[in-house]
Design an enzyme around this catalytic site. Sequence first.
Site, mmCIF file in Angstrom:
data_model
loop_
_atom_site.group_PDB
_atom_site.id
_atom_site.type_symbol
_atom_site.label_atom_id
_atom_site.label_comp_id
_atom_site.label_asym_id
_atom_site.label_seq_id
_atom_site.Cartn_x
_atom_site.Cartn_y
_atom_site.Cartn_z
ATOM 1 N N ARG A 41 40.470 25.358 39.910
ATOM 2 C CA ARG A 41 40.964 26.057 41.103
ATOM 3 C C ARG A 41 41.064 25.155 42.326
ATOM 4 N NH1 ARG A 41 38.250 30.433 44.876
ATOM 5 N NH2 ARG A 41 39.931 31.926 45.225
ATOM 6 N N ILE A 67 44.806 32.996 47.938
ATOM 7 C CA ILE A 67 44.637 32.788 46.503
ATOM 8 C C ILE A 67 43.559 33.773 46.078
ATOM 9 C CG2 ILE A 67 43.084 30.840 47.020
ATOM 10 C CD1 ILE A 67 43.736 29.686 44.291
ATOM 11 N N SER A 68 43.851 34.605 45.099
ATOM 12 C CA SER A 68 42.931 35.677 44.699
ATOM 13 C C SER A 68 41.597 35.121 44.229
ATOM 14 C CB SER A 68 43.548 36.521 43.577
ATOM 15 O OG SER A 68 44.692 37.207 44.025
ATOM 16 N N GLN A 69 40.560 35.941 44.373
ATOM 17 C CA GLN A 69 39.246 35.509 43.926
ATOM 18 C C GLN A 69 39.235 35.377 42.401
ATOM 19 O OE1 GLN A 69 37.454 39.251 45.587
ATOM 20 N NE2 GLN A 69 36.016 38.930 43.903
ATOM 21 N N PRO A 70 38.481 34.437 41.870
ATOM 22 C CA PRO A 70 38.478 34.184 40.417
ATOM 23 C C PRO A 70 38.186 35.418 39.574
ATOM 24 C CG PRO A 70 37.434 32.377 41.566
ATOM 25 C CD PRO A 70 37.695 33.429 42.608
#
Length: 222
Positions: A41, A67-70
Site C-alpha cells: 500500500r 485511498i480506502s482503509q485496508p
Amino acid sequence: MRKIPIEKKYQTALNDLINYLKNSRFLNDKKIEDAFRNIPRHEFVPVSELDYAYNNEPLQIMKNQTISQPGVVSRMTEWLDVKKGQKILEIGTGSGWQSAILSYLVGGGTVYSVERHTQLVKFAEENLKKFDIDNVHVILGDGSVGYEKGSPYDRIIITAACTAIPLPIIDQLKEGGLIIAPVGNSTQSLVLLQKTFKGIIEIKNESHYVFVPLRGKFGKNR
C-alpha cells in the site's frame, strides 16, 4: 507484474496490519492476503502519508479523495469473489491500489477503472507503472455512467457512496455477475448484488461504512 522489494520497516508494518485484519475477520482469503503482500500500500499513497500507509484507516490523496482503509478493501474484494480471467469494472480509481489488487487477482483478465479527476488518473497510472501492470485500463470520465465500451462485466465495484446504484452501471453487468457498492447518504451499507435471469438479488449487506460521494450524471451534484 513486477515485484518490488519492501523495506524492512514497511514489511513489519504490513505484517502487523495483516495479522490485525485476520484477527478481526476482515481478511479471510489467502489470495487477497497474497495480493496485499505483493501490492504494498505504501507505493500508492502520497509522500506525506507514508508513515500511515499500514494503518487501518483511509488516507487523503488529492482532490478531496481518499485511498480506502485496508479492511474495507479486503472486505469488498473478498465479497466480490474475483476469479482469474474475469473482466472487472471499477468506479473510482483513486490512487490505483484497489485496481492493482484486482489486477493481481484476475491474472490474465482485465480491469477497467473510471476516474473523474485528471490528476488522479495520472497518479494512479504512475503507481501502476511501478509494478509493470498492463491489464488495468484507467479511463478519465464520469464513473456514474459506467464504461459501456468494455461491457458486459463479470464483476463491478463502486468505491464511492451512492444513494442508489445507477441503472446504467447495473445494465453493464453480465447475467450471473456480482456488483458491490456502498449505498446510503451520510453513512452507507456495503451491498453485494447479483444479476440473475429473474432480476437483481441482494447477496450481502453490512452497515456502518463511510465513503466519499459518487459524483457525476447519476451521482451527487449531477
